[in-house]
Write an enzyme that holds these catalytic residues in place. Structure first.
Site, PDB file in Angstrom:
ATOM      1  N   CYS A  22       0.816  -1.221   0.000  1.00  0.00           N
ATOM      2  CA  CYS A  22       0.000   0.000   0.000  1.00  0.00           C
ATOM      3  C   CYS A  22       0.848   1.269   0.000  1.00  0.00           C
ATOM      4  O   CYS A  22       0.320   2.366  -0.195  1.00  0.00           O
ATOM      5  CB  CYS A  22      -0.942   0.001   1.200  1.00  0.00           C
ATOM      6  N   HIS A  59      -3.449   6.718   2.267  1.00  0.00           N
ATOM      7  CA  HIS A  59      -3.911   5.441   1.721  1.00  0.00           C
ATOM      8  C   HIS A  59      -5.287   5.149   2.301  1.00  0.00           C
ATOM      9  O   HIS A  59      -5.502   5.245   3.515  1.00  0.00           O
ATOM     10  CB  HIS A  59      -2.908   4.342   2.090  1.00  0.00           C
ATOM     11  N   ASN A 110     -10.803  -0.602  -0.113  1.00  0.00           N
ATOM     12  CA  ASN A 110      -9.348  -0.443  -0.003  1.00  0.00           C
ATOM     13  C   ASN A 110      -8.722  -1.053  -1.255  1.00  0.00           C
ATOM     14  O   ASN A 110      -8.793  -2.261  -1.456  1.00  0.00           O
ATOM     15  CB  ASN A 110      -8.874  -1.162   1.266  1.00  0.00           C
TER      16      ASN A 110
END
Lengths: 333, 80
Positions: free
Chosen positions: A115, A255, A285
């Site tokens: 990420c 993020h 996500n």
């Protein structure tokens, strides 16, 4: 230290058409839609169609970024693909994207930093421009996380979605573009988020598949605590490195891991929520893709103006983190 | 401000103001009585670490299930 300004010239984003709703997941796992939303801040995720791969999402996002930045394929000298769900283990998905877009000879590689990958890629790309390696870089964050989220693992399935975000980077006037960076990893905690099988440690095998080791495994509590600490700490460090203060920042784009993580991190340091982008309700996500997708969306919503200072912060597997402080330069200026 | 009062403030913050300090007795269980889910408990651990300048390992955190348990852990760690 950057000596020649390098920054983002244009953005693009692509989400696949299929929607995976909380309703479907609630029925599958025997929980309520409220329970899912309360724990994640997510209503829907977008999921690839059968046969659709990571490069397909990346190419669609990249085309938009090329158009938005007024870039022709021959200007691109480097293609960086931040992903944990590449088309193949070899060759790099970046090369597949290059071929599809008709980009002539360019350095193409995938970047594996989970990420944090997009922010790491941003640093590499800006330095490639600043040092004169090439005039423009195509940087993409793209993921097909639905293929590594176990249908038996509620914690993963309710979080992850598929998607891609892309940016073209090039020269910008002094004082704009990438101003400061902060990055790091704590490799001793790499087991906190891991896809156990499919690499050289545990090659794909019938036994590995039988144990469902091709799917992501995550220690939710460890990851939450790491993310809560590092998001704010890294953001503050990059602001200090740039010689700025919290009040100088116009927008934070973290993020998009989970709304609860972002809110907890912001609350810990009393960061102003109205300056923090939360953009995961409709896409979940998307790991390395989440920051460029959110950036694209807020840019098109008119929330970024010429001269604005943005802090982009990635965090996740590794465990790793990275922040970039960017002063926005609008192409029209 | 006492350790207990500081701890109560942190729990109120984690609950986003849903809980009042009056219900945060030593016997109150984090999940069953106060409705703090696992994410909220993780958030509380980080805030406790920040506030009291201590480190709470995941194993220790798992053993602590009440307000009094956290208080005892903090006071024991800070004193030691």
């Amino acid at each position: 230290m950057i000596t020649i300004g390098a920054g983002i010239l244009g953005t693009g984003a692509y989400l696949p058409d299929n929607v995976l709703s909380n309703q479907e997941l609630a029925e599958h796992f025997g929980v309520t839609t409220d329970w899912i939303y309360e724990r994640t801040g997510i209503h829907n995720r977008r999921i690839v169609a059968p046969g659709q791969a990571c490069s397909d999402l990346a190419i669609a996002a990249a085309r938009q970024a090329l158009t938005a930045s007024g870039t022709t394929p021959d200007e691109i000298g480097m293609v960086i693909m931040a992903t944990s769900t590449a088309d193949y283990r070899m060759p790099a998905t970046a090369a597949i994207v290059q071929g599809a877009l008709g980009i002539p000879a360019a350095a193409c590689f995938d970047l594996s930093a989970a990420c944090s990958g997009f922010v790491y890629g941003l640093v590499v790309a800006c330095h490639a421009v600043s040092c004169g390696f090439c005039p423009k870089v195509l940087l993409i964050g793209a993921e097909v996380l639905s293929q590594v989220a176990s249908p038996a693992d509620c914690d993963s399935a309710i979080l992850f979605g598929d998607g891609a975000g892309a940016v073209v980077l090039g020269a910008v006037p002094d004082g704009y573009g990438l101003l400061a960076t902060d990055a790091g990893s704590i490799g001793s905690e790499h087991g906190a988020i891991v896809i156990p099988a499919g690499g050289s440690r545990l090659p794909a095998s019938p036994e590995a598949l039988a144990e469902q080791l091709q799917y992501v495994r995550m220690d939710g509590q460890q990851v939450f605590m790491f993310a809560m600490r590092v998001l704010g700490n890294s953001a503050m460090r990059v602001i200090q490195k740039a010689g700025l203060s919290l009040e100088d920042i116009d927008l934070f784009i973290p993020h998009q891991a989970n709304r609860r993580i972002i809110e907890a991190a912001a609350g810990r340091l009393d960061l102003p929520m109205d300056k923090i982008v939360i953009d995961l309700e409709q896409c979940g996500n998307t790991s390395a893709a989440s920051i460029p997708i959110a950036l694209h969306n807020v840019l098109h919503a008119g929330r970024i103006r010429h001269g604005d200072r943005l802090v982009l912060t990635g965090f996740g597997g590794g465990v790793s983190w990275g922040s970039a402080l960017v002063r926005w330069h609008s192409v029209e200026e | 401000m006492s350790t207990m009062e500081k701890l109560q403030q942190l729990v109120v913050k984690v609950s986003k103001g849903r809980l009042s300090e009056a219900v945060l007795t030593p016997e109150a269980r984090l999940n069953e009585d106060l409705g703090l889910d696992s994410l909220a408990q993780s958030e509380l651990i980080v805030l406790v670490e920040d506030t009291f300048a201590i480190t709470v390992g995941l194993e220790e955190a798992a053993k602590v299930t009440t307000i009094g348990g956290i208080l005892a852990f903090v006071e024991g760690t800070v004193v030691s």
